[in-house]
Design an enzyme around this catalytic site. Structure first.
Site, PDB file in Angstrom:
ATOM      1  N   SER A   1      38.261  30.481  35.665  1.00 40.99           N
ATOM      2  CA  SER A   1      38.927  31.700  36.101  1.00 40.99           C
ATOM      3  C   SER A   1      39.764  32.308  34.987  1.00 40.99           C
ATOM      4  O   SER A   1      39.833  33.543  34.841  1.00 40.99           O
ATOM      5  CB  SER A   1      39.804  31.393  37.321  1.00 40.99           C
ATOM      6  OG  SER A   1      40.428  32.560  37.804  1.00 40.99           O
TER       7      SER A   1
ATOM      8  N   LEU B   1      37.480  34.188  32.599  1.00 37.22           N
ATOM      9  CA  LEU B   1      37.060  35.457  33.194  1.00 37.22           C
ATOM     10  C   LEU B   1      38.188  36.473  33.197  1.00 37.22           C
ATOM     11  O   LEU B   1      37.955  37.678  32.988  1.00 37.22           O
ATOM     12  CB  LEU B   1      36.543  35.223  34.621  1.00 37.22           C
ATOM     13  CG  LEU B   1      35.279  34.377  34.745  1.00 37.22           C
ATOM     14  CD1 LEU B   1      34.875  34.206  36.206  1.00 37.22           C
ATOM     15  CD2 LEU B   1      34.126  35.006  33.964  1.00 37.22           C
ATOM     16  N   HIS B   2      39.433  36.035  33.426  1.00 41.32           N
ATOM     17  CA  HIS B   2      40.571  36.952  33.393  1.00 41.32           C
ATOM     18  C   HIS B   2      40.779  37.512  31.979  1.00 41.32           C
ATOM     19  O   HIS B   2      41.087  38.696  31.818  1.00 41.32           O
ATOM     20  CB  HIS B   2      41.843  36.246  33.861  1.00 41.32           C
ATOM     21  CG  HIS B   2      42.028  36.263  35.344  1.00 41.32           C
ATOM     22  ND1 HIS B   2      41.299  35.465  36.194  1.00 41.32           N
ATOM     23  CD2 HIS B   2      42.846  37.004  36.142  1.00 41.32           C
ATOM     24  CE1 HIS B   2      41.677  35.696  37.442  1.00 41.32           C
ATOM     25  NE2 HIS B   2      42.595  36.632  37.439  1.00 41.32           N
ATOM     26  N   GLU B   3      40.614  36.662  30.994  1.00 42.60           N
ATOM     27  CA  GLU B   3      40.765  37.147  29.618  1.00 42.60           C
ATOM     28  C   GLU B   3      39.675  38.149  29.263  1.00 42.60           C
ATOM     29  O   GLU B   3      39.934  39.160  28.600  1.00 42.60           O
ATOM     30  CB  GLU B   3      40.755  35.969  28.647  1.00 42.60           C
ATOM     31  CG  GLU B   3      41.005  36.355  27.201  1.00 42.60           C
ATOM     32  CD  GLU B   3      42.410  36.898  26.982  1.00 42.60           C
ATOM     33  OE1 GLU B   3      42.577  37.713  26.047  1.00 42.60           O
ATOM     34  OE2 GLU B   3      43.337  36.516  27.716  1.00 42.60           O
TER      35      GLU B   3
END
Length: 533
Positions: free
Chosen positions: A438, A441-443
């Site tokens: 996660s 993916l956030h980065e």
């Protein structure tokens, strides 16, 4: 009523009625009432004469109307409503309304002050929407779903192979587990299918990320494109994993396993679900978890759809106004403080930014999870619309991540956490893997569109894990004080240390690298006007 009339009434012929242990003799033919006491007396007379089952309660009410100063105000033991001894929790609806009013009034004052200081900063033409950005964004929007089509073709070949293998199998009733040879053949086939899916989804995400990072300048267009790519990446992974298990149960079921499949799957058993229509519906359905069948509604309420889309438009306009008019000047005025490492001023900017960032985030949350996803679910007749739970009551960060974005939570729980736990991995290792993926993916979601992979979004997400374990004891507390403390820690970390800091860091990195996304690169306050002579 005078004392003479009372004495006359008491002395007259009639009957006796007893109220609260007191005997009252009432004359049957009392004179016309001159006040409420005579009416009450007549009520007592008529009620006692009727002899109904509920005469006691009616007599008590009539007695209280006559003898107004003897009501037992303090008749039972009871605590204050805000005490922990209260049997029922009080409703805080009024306080909620007060908080909303205070929040609106406070931010409206800041916006008015901001307009007086900087003027109106809303300018559609000022945004640098380059022609190539729009063209590449539209092209990627069309190309990204093609990888779902490739995933369908891969599963179509796998389903055909499964049909042939099933035809060659003698035992089809699931009376025994697959032999070692059958299991090896299935694993070899799955490895080839897995490699094909992995190459497919990796190309989709890597190619989109490369184009957005190097060729799409505007962060809004880049963010929408990257979000689309990540959604398709997650959907494709769920499509592959789910069909893998369905295929194994179809080929080598142990006795009773097919009957143990979810009841809802029986209307579309494997491989009947491998159709282009089934995949297209999954592409548009507001979920990241693939199922052959979903709960469906019967009709589409177009009025409901229009209302939800209207909310999306209005909230989107509000987010744009709040970002351009208020958040941008705050961020602009923070740049020199960050460059000079003026920590007290940076903290002041964070606190000032926390209010408007929270309002923008709440508006975005409502626009996406309540308005847009409900509109999409209504159009697709998608029945399960529990896109979030009451995350605002979270007693710790763990509860927040389980309740605020349920589509993502359900994906990671179904395809990462539970499979790792079933293979013997510990809870912490499985949770760490979930937050690691996660965080990456956030980065990608924040760093790639802003062209600054500085790791703030990654660390902000990955460091949630130790915070979850720190607040876990508060979630397990049964006392109201513990839950209140856990909820307070959640809100403080969320509103001050989380989003505002990340927004400040990425805005600073963007400004240092490119300047403003708008052609009006610098926001200067208006010069003070001289008072009239």
């Amino acid at each position: 009523m005078t004392s003479m009339s009372i004495a006359t009434t008491a002395a007259g012929s009639g009957f006796e009625g007893q109220v609260n242990g007191v005997t009252h003799r009432v004359h049957a033919s009392a004179p016309a009432a001159v006040d409420d006491s005579d009416n009450t007396t007549a009520t007592i007379t008529n009620t006692a004469a009727n002899g109904a089952a509920d005469t006691t309660e009616e007599l008590q009410r009539a007695f209280r109307r006559k003898y107004r100063h003897v009501e037992a105000v303090h008749s039972v033991s009871q605590p204050t409503c805000l005490s922990h001894d209260a049997t029922e929790a009080p409703s805080f609806l009024g306080f909620r309304n007060l908080m909303v009013i205070v929040l609106v009034a406070g931010n409206l004052r800041l916006v008015i002050e901001n307009i007086q200081k900087y003027g109106v900063l809303i300018c559609i033409r000022c945004h640098d929407f380059r022609k190539t950005d729009v063209q590449l964004g539209l092209a990627l929007y069309v190309l990204i779903p093609c990888h779902l089509l490739l995933a369908y073709l891969i599963e179509l070949v796998a389903a055909a192979h499964a049909l042939q293998s099933r035809g060659r199998t003698k035992k089809r009733d699931g009376t025994s587990s697959p032999t070692e040879d059958q299991l090896k053949r299935f694993q070899r086939t799955w490895k080839m299918i897995w490699v094909a899916h992995a190459i497919n989804v990796t190309i989709a995400l890597v190619f989109t990320t490369y184009v957005v990072y190097y060729y799409i300048h505007h962060p809004l267009i880049g963010t929408l494109t990257e979000v689309h790519a990540i959604i398709v990446w997650l959907k494709t992974a769920s499509y592959a994993f789910t069909n893998r298990d369905l295929r194994h149960a179809y080929l080598h079921p142990v006795k009773g396993e097919l009957d143990a499949l979810p009841e809802i799957y029986r209307s579309c058993p494997y491989p009947n679900n491998i159709t282009i229509g089934n995949l297209v519906y999954f592409w548009w359905a507001p979920t990241l978890v693939y199922q052959p069948v979903y709960p469906r509604t019967d009709t589409i309420r177009w009025g409901f759809v229009l209302k939800r889309l209207g909310e999306v438009v209005c909230l989107g306009a509000f987010i744009w106004f709040a970002s351009a008019q208020y958040a941008t000047p705050v961020l602009q005025n923070s740049l020199d403080k960050i460059a000079s490492l003026d920590y007290p001023s940076i903290l002041e900017r964070l606190l000032k930014l926390s209010t408007i960032s929270l309002v923008i985030w709440l508006a975005g949350f409502f626009a996406l999870f309540q308005s847009f996803l409900n509109a999409l679910a209504e159009v697709t007749k998608f029945g399960d619309r529990a896109f979030y739970d009451a995350w605002w009551n979270s007693e710790g960060l763990g509860m927040y991540w389980r309740t605020w974005n349920k589509p993502v939570y359900q994906f990671f729980r179904r395809h990462v956490y539970y499979p790792m736990r079933s293979r013997g991995w510990s809870r912490r290792t499985a949770s760490g893997t979930v937050f690691l993926v996660s965080a990456v993916l956030h980065e990608l979601l924040v760093g790639v569109p802003t062209h600054n992979l500085i790791g703030v979004a990654f660390l902000g997400m990955f460091l949630q894990l130790p915070l979850i374990y720190l607040t876990l004891p508060f979630e397990r507390m049964k006392s109201a004080n513990g839950k209140l403390l856990g909820n307070t820690i959640f809100w403080v970390s969320f509103t001050i240390l989380g989003q505002p800091f990340a927004a400040l860091m990425y805005f600073y990195a963007w400004q240092a690298k490119y300047g403003s996304v708008s052609r009006a690169a610098v926001v200067q306050p208006r010069p003070p006007t001289c008072p009239p002579c």
